[in-house]
Design a protein around this motif. Structure first.
Motif, mmCIF file in Angstrom:
data_model
loop_
_atom_site.group_PDB
_atom_site.id
_atom_site.type_symbol
_atom_site.label_atom_id
_atom_site.label_comp_id
_atom_site.label_asym_id
_atom_site.label_seq_id
_atom_site.Cartn_x
_atom_site.Cartn_y
_atom_site.Cartn_z
ATOM 1 N N PRO A 10 6.030 1.659 1.456
ATOM 2 C CA PRO A 10 6.452 2.865 2.165
ATOM 3 C C PRO A 10 5.961 2.908 3.618
ATOM 4 O O PRO A 10 6.471 3.673 4.425
ATOM 5 C CB PRO A 10 5.856 4.006 1.352
ATOM 6 C CG PRO A 10 4.794 3.396 0.522
ATOM 7 C CD PRO A 10 5.122 1.954 0.360
ATOM 8 N N ASP A 11 4.990 2.062 3.972
ATOM 9 C CA ASP A 11 4.445 2.061 5.328
ATOM 10 C C ASP A 11 5.154 1.079 6.253
ATOM 11 O O ASP A 11 5.492 1.417 7.383
ATOM 12 C CB ASP A 11 2.949 1.737 5.303
ATOM 13 C CG ASP A 11 2.159 2.785 4.542
ATOM 14 O OD1 ASP A 11 2.516 3.976 4.636
ATOM 15 O OD2 ASP A 11 1.200 2.411 3.859
ATOM 16 N N CYS A 12 5.374 -0.157 5.760
ATOM 17 C CA CYS A 12 5.918 -1.186 6.662
ATOM 18 C C CYS A 12 7.189 -1.844 6.134
ATOM 19 O O CYS A 12 7.706 -2.763 6.770
ATOM 20 C CB CYS A 12 4.865 -2.248 6.952
ATOM 21 S SG CYS A 12 4.574 -3.363 5.556
ATOM 22 N N GLU A 13 7.669 -1.409 4.958
ATOM 23 C CA GLU A 13 8.862 -1.982 4.324
ATOM 24 C C GLU A 13 8.657 -3.416 3.833
ATOM 25 O O GLU A 13 9.621 -4.110 3.512
ATOM 26 C CB GLU A 13 10.080 -1.918 5.256
ATOM 27 C CG GLU A 13 10.475 -0.523 5.680
ATOM 28 C CD GLU A 13 10.914 0.354 4.526
ATOM 29 O OE1 GLU A 13 11.606 -0.140 3.621
ATOM 30 O OE2 GLU A 13 10.551 1.540 4.530
ATOM 31 N N GLY A 14 7.415 -3.901 3.791
ATOM 32 C CA GLY A 14 7.127 -5.230 3.256
ATOM 33 C C GLY A 14 7.299 -5.239 1.748
ATOM 34 O O GLY A 14 7.371 -4.190 1.104
ATOM 35 N N SER A 15 7.346 -6.413 1.159
ATOM 36 C CA SER A 15 7.517 -6.491 -0.296
ATOM 37 C C SER A 15 6.184 -6.237 -0.996
ATOM 38 O O SER A 15 5.117 -6.548 -0.479
ATOM 39 C CB SER A 15 8.092 -7.852 -0.689
ATOM 40 O OG SER A 15 7.195 -8.878 -0.345
ATOM 41 N N LEU A 16 6.273 -5.659 -2.184
ATOM 42 C CA LEU A 16 5.094 -5.321 -2.969
ATOM 43 C C LEU A 16 4.947 -6.302 -4.120
ATOM 44 O O LEU A 16 5.925 -6.668 -4.757
ATOM 45 C CB LEU A 16 5.207 -3.901 -3.519
ATOM 46 C CG LEU A 16 5.243 -2.787 -2.479
ATOM 47 C CD1 LEU A 16 5.529 -1.453 -3.159
ATOM 48 C CD2 LEU A 16 3.954 -2.718 -1.709
ATOM 49 N N ARG A 17 3.716 -6.702 -4.380
ATOM 50 C CA ARG A 17 3.409 -7.616 -5.477
ATOM 51 C C ARG A 17 2.343 -6.995 -6.361
ATOM 52 O O ARG A 17 1.474 -6.272 -5.887
ATOM 53 C CB ARG A 17 2.900 -8.936 -4.934
ATOM 54 C CG ARG A 17 3.951 -9.679 -4.191
ATOM 55 C CD ARG A 17 3.657 -11.111 -4.240
ATOM 56 N NE ARG A 17 4.885 -11.824 -3.931
ATOM 57 C CZ ARG A 17 4.941 -13.096 -3.828
ATOM 58 N NH1 ARG A 17 3.871 -13.825 -3.999
ATOM 59 N NH2 ARG A 17 6.079 -13.693 -3.560
ATOM 60 N N TYR A 18 2.394 -7.354 -7.639
ATOM 61 C CA TYR A 18 1.409 -6.867 -8.595
ATOM 62 C C TYR A 18 0.003 -7.255 -8.129
ATOM 63 O O TYR A 18 -0.235 -8.383 -7.702
ATOM 64 C CB TYR A 18 1.680 -7.468 -9.976
ATOM 65 C CG TYR A 18 0.616 -7.137 -10.988
ATOM 66 C CD1 TYR A 18 0.621 -5.911 -11.625
ATOM 67 C CD2 TYR A 18 -0.403 -8.026 -11.281
ATOM 68 C CE1 TYR A 18 -0.355 -5.592 -12.552
ATOM 69 C CE2 TYR A 18 -1.379 -7.724 -12.202
ATOM 70 C CZ TYR A 18 -1.355 -6.494 -12.824
ATOM 71 O OH TYR A 18 -2.328 -6.178 -13.736
ATOM 72 N N TYR A 19 -0.938 -6.267 -8.213
ATOM 73 C CA TYR A 19 -2.325 -6.523 -7.819
ATOM 74 C C TYR A 19 -3.255 -6.392 -9.026
ATOM 75 O O TYR A 19 -3.972 -7.307 -9.380
ATOM 76 C CB TYR A 19 -2.710 -5.560 -6.702
ATOM 77 C CG TYR A 19 -4.125 -5.709 -6.215
ATOM 78 C CD1 TYR A 19 -4.558 -6.881 -5.639
ATOM 79 C CD2 TYR A 19 -5.020 -4.655 -6.337
ATOM 80 C CE1 TYR A 19 -5.860 -7.018 -5.192
ATOM 81 C CE2 TYR A 19 -6.317 -4.778 -5.884
ATOM 82 C CZ TYR A 19 -6.736 -5.955 -5.313
ATOM 83 O OH TYR A 19 -8.027 -6.085 -4.876
#
Length: 100
Positions: A10-19
């Motif tokens: 939601p901040d930079c539109e980068g992709s999210l990965r499981y942490y």
């Protein structure tokens, strides 16, 4: 905080990965405490960590969404049987001031 199935930060539109996963305490009807496993995602662009919340939870709130929505709609009041103590009247008034 991100809701289910959001694939972009939601901040930079980068992709999210499981942490990882964390436990989240949630108060339900009658003050019963239930623990949810909440998945955390890390952005590959900015490196920020976000929690993936189900629709039954509000960000930064201990009570389940059904109770909070009931208070906001006027269905649950301090005089409602079964909700006399959970949540307290001050909490209900704070929700009405900040969430409406």
């Amino acid at each position: 905080m991100v809701m289910n199935k959001v694939l972009a930060c939601p901040d930079c539109e980068g992709s999210l990965r499981y942490y990882d996963r964390v436990l989240r305490m949630v108060r339900t009807k009658g003050g019963v405490i239930v623990y949810f496993k909440i998945q955390r995602l890390r952005c590959t662009g900015c490196g920020r960590t976000h929690r993936e919340l189900p629709e039954s939870l509000f960000p930064y709130k201990q009570y389940e969404a059904e109770i909070i929505e009931g208070v906001l709609e006027g269905i649950i009041t301090p005089n409602t049987i079964g909700y006399e103590d959970y949540p307290c009247e001050a909490t209900m008034l704070r929700w009405l001031r900040t969430l409406k």
